[in-house]
Scaffold this active site. Sequence first.
Site, PDB file in Angstrom:
ATOM      1  CD  GLU A 186      -2.928 -12.113  -5.540  1.00 55.60           C
ATOM      2  OE1 GLU A 186      -3.131 -10.859  -6.278  1.00 55.60           O
ATOM      3  OE2 GLU A 186      -3.235 -12.399  -6.589  1.00 55.60           O
ATOM      4  CB  CYS A 205      -4.169  -6.040  -0.798  1.00 54.35           C
ATOM      5  SG  CYS A 205      -5.607  -7.229  -0.432  1.00 54.35           S
ATOM      6  CD  GLN A 229       1.307  -1.240   8.767  1.00 50.78           C
ATOM      7  OE1 GLN A 229       2.197  -2.078   8.306  1.00 50.78           O
ATOM      8  NE2 GLN A 229       1.065  -0.241   7.712  1.00 50.78           N
TER       9      GLN A 229
HETATM   10  P1  NAD Z   1       5.208  -9.914   4.394  1.00 47.93           P
HETATM   11  O1  NAD Z   1       5.634  -9.311   2.617  1.00 47.93           O
HETATM   12  O2  NAD Z   1       6.284  -8.826   5.549  1.00 47.93           O
HETATM   13  O3  NAD Z   1       4.514 -11.004   5.277  1.00 47.93           O
HETATM   14  C1  NAD Z   1       3.549 -11.946   4.407  1.00 47.93           C
HETATM   15  C2  NAD Z   1       4.808 -12.796   4.637  1.00 47.93           C
HETATM   16  O4  NAD Z   1       5.974 -13.659   3.703  1.00 47.93           O
HETATM   17  C3  NAD Z   1       4.436 -13.508   6.238  1.00 47.93           C
HETATM   18  O5  NAD Z   1       4.297 -14.819   7.124  1.00 47.93           O
HETATM   19  C4  NAD Z   1       6.034 -13.668   6.676  1.00 47.93           C
HETATM   20  O6  NAD Z   1       7.090 -14.141   7.148  1.00 47.93           O
HETATM   21  C5  NAD Z   1       6.425 -13.957   5.009  1.00 47.93           C
HETATM   22  N1  NAD Z   1       7.937 -14.249   4.905  1.00 47.93           N
HETATM   23  C6  NAD Z   1       8.301 -12.889   5.442  1.00 47.93           C
HETATM   24  N2  NAD Z   1       9.998 -13.053   4.364  1.00 47.93           N
HETATM   25  C7  NAD Z   1      10.041 -13.787   4.291  1.00 47.93           C
HETATM   26  C8  NAD Z   1      10.431 -14.614   3.664  1.00 47.93           C
HETATM   27  N3  NAD Z   1      12.593 -14.475   2.853  1.00 47.93           N
HETATM   28  N4  NAD Z   1      10.624 -15.588   2.793  1.00 47.93           N
HETATM   29  C9  NAD Z   1       9.858 -16.603   3.241  1.00 47.93           C
HETATM   30  N5  NAD Z   1       8.281 -16.206   3.667  1.00 47.93           N
HETATM   31  C10 NAD Z   1       8.986 -14.981   3.988  1.00 47.93           C
HETATM   32  O7  NAD Z   1       3.499  -9.193   4.583  1.00 47.93           O
HETATM   33  P2  NAD Z   1       2.086  -8.647   5.984  1.00 47.93           P
HETATM   34  O8  NAD Z   1       3.261  -7.682   6.517  1.00 47.93           O
HETATM   35  O9  NAD Z   1       2.517  -9.773   6.586  1.00 47.93           O
HETATM   36  O10 NAD Z   1       1.475  -8.602   4.764  1.00 47.93           O
HETATM   37  C11 NAD Z   1       1.176  -6.979   4.477  1.00 47.93           C
HETATM   38  C12 NAD Z   1       0.701  -6.851   2.750  1.00 47.93           C
HETATM   39  O11 NAD Z   1       0.184  -8.211   2.540  1.00 47.93           O
HETATM   40  C13 NAD Z   1       0.902  -5.951   2.137  1.00 47.93           C
HETATM   41  O12 NAD Z   1       1.977  -5.658   1.173  1.00 47.93           O
HETATM   42  C14 NAD Z   1      -0.907  -6.232   1.551  1.00 47.93           C
HETATM   43  O13 NAD Z   1      -0.795  -4.673   0.265  1.00 47.93           O
HETATM   44  C15 NAD Z   1      -0.568  -7.587   1.342  1.00 47.93           C
HETATM   45  N6  NAD Z   1      -1.369  -8.174   0.963  1.00 47.93           N
HETATM   46  C16 NAD Z   1      -2.044  -8.465  -0.217  1.00 47.93           C
HETATM   47  C17 NAD Z   1      -3.633  -8.964  -0.542  1.00 47.93           C
HETATM   48  C18 NAD Z   1      -2.886  -9.656  -1.782  1.00 47.93           C
HETATM   49  O14 NAD Z   1      -4.432 -10.060  -2.100  1.00 47.93           O
HETATM   50  N7  NAD Z   1      -2.899  -8.724  -2.831  1.00 47.93           N
HETATM   51  C19 NAD Z   1      -4.506  -9.358   0.480  1.00 47.93           C
HETATM   52  C20 NAD Z   1      -3.863  -9.020   1.977  1.00 47.93           C
HETATM   53  C21 NAD Z   1      -2.828  -8.420   2.064  1.00 47.93           C
END
Ligand code: NAD
Length: 488
Positions: free
Chosen positions: A245, A279, A326
């Site tokens: 997601e 999101c 952010q």
């Molecule tokens: P992010 O992608 O930076 O990180 C998300 C998670 O992934 C964190 O726990 C991070 O540590 C982990 N991560 C990062 N690199 C990784 C790797 N190489 N391997 C494994 N894990 C890794 O996102 P964020 O800044 O925490 O959150 C904001 C984003 O989340 C926005 O883009 C938002 O739209 C999205 N979001 C989507 C939904 C949805 O349901 N579609 C809901 C909430 C947030």
Amino acid sequence: MKLNYIAGNWVQGVDSIKNDNPSDTNDIIDEYSFASSEQAQMAIEAAADAAPKWSQSSPLQRFEVLDAIGTEVIARKNELGDLLAREEGKTLNEAVAEVNRAGYLFKFFAAEAFRSDSDGYSSIRSGVNLAVKREPLGVIGVITPWNFPVAIPAWKIAPALAYGNTVVFKPAEIVPGSAWALAEIISRSGLPEGVFNLVMGTGNVVGQALVDSPLVEGITFTGSTPVGKKIGARVFERGGKIQLEMGGKNPLIISNDADLDLAVNCAIQGSFYATGQRCTASSRLIVEDAIHDKFVEKMIAAMGRLRIGDARDANTDIGPVASAEQLEIDKKYLQIGEQEGARKLIGGKLLKLHKSGYYLSPALFGETANSMRINQEEIFGPVASIIRVCNFDEAIQVANDVDVGLSAGIITCDHQKIEEFISRVQAGMVQINLPTAGMDFHAPFTGRKGSSFGPPEKGSYCREFFTQAKVVHQGAMPQINKGLRDAK
Ligand code: NAD
């Protein structure tokens, strides 16, 4: 210091971070121990060892565990909501509502544990029984973002356990407090050792260990689109199952027949509540020409009334941005918007309040084109754009002209437009006369295009991800079968 939970033990990691309060950066909440890649591996192995037995656990056992977690989360919603508001910066109301929702998600999936795990079919061959059994995958890696640090883990961990999987949970770096509190409740729920594990740490170390491990059968990830795509490719390559997601750039169409007050209310809530860090936030307000000027005027007036302040102050409408990182991203896009020729109508100012926090007044850009970067790239902050369109047909075209499709909304009193909007808009979730953000906890959560990959989350639909099908054809036993053989 708050520790990791591995194989039923609280374990010191190799590093630590202190999380601060974005409403008051002098307020340090606690210190959280970050695990190493080897410790993540230990958690994965513990979950793999526990998987065969947990897969055979009775529905009643799973119900009792999940229901107990849900009951405690709901009973402590004010305390946990306070921690969430303090750590992430959403307002107290929003934070308590999130915790409450997380509690009900556990209760929903507690009941799901009783749902039949097989479907029967009539075979086309006489004397043959046909069934499709649903079996757990094994170990599920849960990787979550910072903006819903209780609800999103809940809607991944609860179904994983309900459908008989074991879990290794890696929360987002900047909000370990809420995740840790949830994990602590889960650790006392009666789950056998190793069934649930918490490993805090960075994406590159702990997240990557989950993504790379062949013992992790499924990864459920919520986060940004670039990270999701990278993880998805890696998990696919090693033959794991993936549920992603990701980001949104959600349109809210204001039709020329819209009730103006409703339109403004939905736009304000959808675009700026939770500091725009959802999101499903409506970052593109697509407004028909005939209503444009009046809508913009009312929006500016309503935005001027928004109270920005400490997330835990009862008078606050919009809390601070969640982190310094952010805030830098928001500032960068405010600059990009102006360089692209968008007109800043209001907001976008750093606010100096009596506490040192990441305060930014919600910003509205006018006279924007959908092709601008501010309308194509997710900002994830309190920044929205007005896109003026000639008519409804152009509104739909603009709504669809992005490479993501999570949520989409329309404000209108015209039934025909509603029907057409529902059928033509490219989004997984559609809201009519409502803000684009805010979904029922028992309904599925899903997007189209670059927003999602794999089966939906939440609701019974997520069973598709957390289980795998086994199709069983069963003939009669040999002695009963004799007649069949003779007939051959
Ligand atoms: P992010 O992608 O930076 O990180 C998300 C998670 O992934 C964190 O726990 C991070 O540590 C982990 N991560 C990062 N690199 C990784 C790797 N190489 N391997 C494994 N894990 C890794 O996102 P964020 O800044 O925490 O959150 C904001 C984003 O989340 C926005 O883009 C938002 O739209 C999205 N979001 C989507 C939904 C949805 O349901 N579609 C809901 C909430 C947030």
